[in-house]
Design an enzyme around this catalytic site. Structure first.
Site, mmCIF file in Angstrom:
data_model
loop_
_atom_site.group_PDB
_atom_site.id
_atom_site.type_symbol
_atom_site.label_atom_id
_atom_site.label_comp_id
_atom_site.label_asym_id
_atom_site.label_seq_id
_atom_site.Cartn_x
_atom_site.Cartn_y
_atom_site.Cartn_z
ATOM 1 N N GLY A 101 0.823 -1.205 0.000
ATOM 2 C CA GLY A 101 0.000 0.000 0.000
ATOM 3 C C GLY A 101 0.852 1.247 0.000
ATOM 4 O O GLY A 101 0.600 2.196 -0.755
ATOM 5 N N GLN A 177 0.337 8.219 4.348
ATOM 6 C CA GLN A 177 0.348 7.896 2.915
ATOM 7 C C GLN A 177 -0.314 9.005 2.116
ATOM 8 O O GLN A 177 0.195 9.411 1.066
ATOM 9 C CB GLN A 177 -0.345 6.553 2.683
ATOM 10 C CG GLN A 177 0.427 5.390 3.301
ATOM 11 C CD GLN A 177 -0.266 4.061 3.093
ATOM 12 O OE1 GLN A 177 -1.389 3.990 2.590
ATOM 13 N NE2 GLN A 177 0.389 2.984 3.496
ATOM 14 N N ASP A 328 0.035 0.312 12.976
ATOM 15 C CA ASP A 328 0.341 -1.042 12.497
ATOM 16 C C ASP A 328 0.553 -2.038 13.636
ATOM 17 O O ASP A 328 0.783 -3.220 13.388
ATOM 18 C CB ASP A 328 1.600 -1.008 11.614
ATOM 19 C CG ASP A 328 1.355 -0.250 10.322
ATOM 20 O OD1 ASP A 328 0.197 -0.175 9.879
ATOM 21 O OD2 ASP A 328 2.336 0.274 9.756
ATOM 22 N N LYS A 355 -6.543 -1.767 5.991
ATOM 23 C CA LYS A 355 -5.113 -2.109 5.897
ATOM 24 C C LYS A 355 -4.955 -3.313 4.951
ATOM 25 O O LYS A 355 -5.822 -3.567 4.137
ATOM 26 C CB LYS A 355 -4.555 -2.392 7.291
ATOM 27 C CG LYS A 355 -4.536 -1.144 8.174
ATOM 28 C CD LYS A 355 -3.561 -0.105 7.648
ATOM 29 C CE LYS A 355 -3.597 1.181 8.445
ATOM 30 N NZ LYS A 355 -2.838 2.249 7.775
ATOM 31 N N ARG A 359 -8.241 -5.547 9.313
ATOM 32 C CA ARG A 359 -7.499 -6.033 10.495
ATOM 33 C C ARG A 359 -8.354 -6.120 11.748
ATOM 34 O O ARG A 359 -8.089 -6.951 12.615
ATOM 35 C CB ARG A 359 -6.308 -5.106 10.781
ATOM 36 C CG ARG A 359 -5.117 -5.485 9.989
ATOM 37 C CD ARG A 359 -3.849 -4.794 10.414
ATOM 38 N NE ARG A 359 -2.827 -5.175 9.449
ATOM 39 C CZ ARG A 359 -1.769 -4.464 9.142
ATOM 40 N NH1 ARG A 359 -1.563 -3.298 9.724
ATOM 41 N NH2 ARG A 359 -0.896 -4.908 8.255
ATOM 42 N N ARG A 403 1.135 -8.813 9.118
ATOM 43 C CA ARG A 403 1.128 -8.527 10.560
ATOM 44 C C ARG A 403 0.150 -9.424 11.322
ATOM 45 O O ARG A 403 0.372 -9.735 12.494
ATOM 46 C CB ARG A 403 0.842 -7.048 10.805
ATOM 47 C CG ARG A 403 1.907 -6.143 10.183
ATOM 48 C CD ARG A 403 1.900 -4.753 10.757
ATOM 49 N NE ARG A 403 2.509 -3.811 9.827
ATOM 50 C CZ ARG A 403 3.815 -3.634 9.660
ATOM 51 N NH1 ARG A 403 4.673 -4.341 10.364
ATOM 52 N NH2 ARG A 403 4.262 -2.752 8.787
#
Ligand code: S3P
Length: 450
Positions: A101, A177, A328, A355, A359, A403
């Site tokens: 991403g 981002q 994260d 994400k 998540r 993750r």
């Protein structure tokens, strides 16, 4: 689009005390940016400590496709001979960002500011991720979407501006981002481009812009925000940059050492940028024994060695304002919370839904599979800890999310029945040596059945 890698089911088992000193790979956010700034500079950029994970390698390939000369000269050592701001070439092929991403979105900003056309694509996870949040400000700056998949998703073809328009843009969510895409497009705009964020997000782009010679002003904005102003069309000069260890990767051995009884490990050279250390703050509030020693600086960032010892954790309330500094880290925090005494409430997690996977759902489902009581209330996740006792024994579905994979392997190291995950392949995007590094500390992790 990237070939689908074959799933690698994996398992972790209750382990003896983790011990030893390790350095996790270079920071992913900085690695992407070092290559991108190398591309946009005149002269040579020498990077050391680059994360050689699939995500970053995709950014290296894209930098090459846009005109840079990118060469690996040793382990983590890369040289980029850039084209300078304004010097990009249209790539002949689709830019395949795989699972990344950050790489894709930052490079959309670069392309949007230049008179070139590029198609962005990636794996099934990247194809699900929203790109409108990036594209909307880039359209205001003069870029045009030539083609896109439904809902503003990849594959997406972007035609950059002939004459980039500097803008003042307030980001709708705290996102480095989005901020970075606008600033990168603004590099090739005459005049000043301003990004306002109500909650400060990681500031590696601003720091690196300065490091490569651009003029950037940063002012506080409201209680937690910032106003960032870049002066466009600088001549960026190739630079040397040393990338410290990624705090988001350090989080996995760190939480493992906290929950496996008797453990004591050392994590070397971890980046301690205050906009990235929310997890350490939270774990300390939970009672974690984490000591920062040897504080220095590397690549323009604060760095420290962390000494971590197994700790009895207690549940806490994690405020929503802290989310950008640990965005994260919620999957692995949820694992720590599973072993704490009492309830941990993690507030304001709406961004987790977009994400590498959803998540929020993936954490909740994985915890349920491990026998951990949890619930989602609005955008909050509430985990009821087992005060050191977690059953484990289930299979966590990882949904192409590195993750999620690493977090549930960590959980299994201290759960009475261990834990399995359906696929460890995506771990290579950010932490290729995760399994051998964890095994070197004494963790029992292997391919399922291995
Ligand atoms: C990143 C920003 C964060 C983070 C991602 C890396 C970056 O995303 O989740 O892993 O390097 O800019 P958002 O900006 O969407 O929050």
């Amino acid at each position: 689009m990237s070939a689908h890698s074959t799933p690698v089911p994996s398992a972790s088992r209750p382990s003896g005390p983790l011990q030893g000193a390790v350095r996790v790979p270079g920071d992913k956010s900085m690695s992407h940016r070092a290559l991108i700034f190398g591309l946009l500079s005149v002269g040579e950029t020498h990077v050391t400590g680059l994360l050689e994970g699939d995500d970053v390698l995709a950014t290296a390939a894209a930098a090459r496709a846009l005109g840079a000369d990118v060469v690996r000269t040793g382990e983590g050592a890369w040289t980029v001979r850039g084209v300078g701001v304004g010097g990009l070439a249209s790539p002949a092929e689709t830019l395949d960002f795989g699972n990344a991403g950050t790489g894709s979105r930052l490079m959309m900003g670069v392309v949007a500011g230049h008179p070139v056309t590029a198609t962005f694509d990636g794996d099934a996870s990247l194809r699900k991720r929203p790109m409108r949040r990036i594209i909307d400000p880039l359209l205001k700056m003069g870029a045009r979407v030539v083609a896109e998949a439904e809902g503003g998703r990849c594959p997406l073809t972007l035609e950059g501006a002939r004459e980039t328009v500097p803008v003042v843009y307030e980001t709708p969510v705290a996102s480095a981002q989005i901020k970075s895409a606008v600033l990168l497009a603004g590099l090739n705009a005459p005049g000043r481009t301003t990004v306002i964020e109500r909650e400060a997000s990681r500031d590696h782009t601003e720091r690196m812009l300065r490091h490569f010679g651009a003029t950037v002003e940063v002012e506080p904005w409201g209680e937690h925000g910032r106003k960032i102003t870049l002066t466009g069309q600088p001549e960026l000069a190739g630079s040397d940059i040393a990338i410290p260890a990624d705090p988001s990767s350090a989080a996995f051995p760190l939480v493992a050492a906290l929950i496996v009884p008797g453990s004591g490990i050392t994590l070397e050279g971890v980046m301690m940028n205050p906009l990235r250390t929310g997890l350490f703050t939270t774990l300390r509030e939970m009672g974690a024994d984490i000591e920062a020693i040897n504080q220095t600086s590397e690549g323009g960032e604060d760095v420290a060695t962390l000494r971590v010892r197994a700790s009895a954790l207690k549940g806490v309330d994690v405020p929503a304002e802290r989310a950008p500094s640990m965005i994260d880290e919620y999957p692995v925090l949820a694992v720590a919370a599973a072993f704490a005494e009492g309830e941990t409430r993690m507030r304001g997690l709406s961004e987790l839904r977009v994400k590498e996977s959803d998540r929020l759902a993936a954490i909740a489902d994985g915890l349920t599979a491990a026998g951990v009581v949890n619930r989602i209330e609005g955008d909050d996740l509430i985990v009821t800890g087992g005060a050191g006792r977690v059953r484990g024994g289930g299979v966590a579905a990882t949904h192409l999310d590195h993750r999620i994979a690493m977090s549930f392997l960590v959980l299994g190291l201290a759960a009475s029945e261990g834990m399995r995950i359906d696929d460890a392949a995506m771990i290579a995007t950010s932490f290729p040596a995760f399994t051998p590094l964890m095994r070197s500390l004494g963790a029992d992790i292997a391919m399922d059945g291995g």
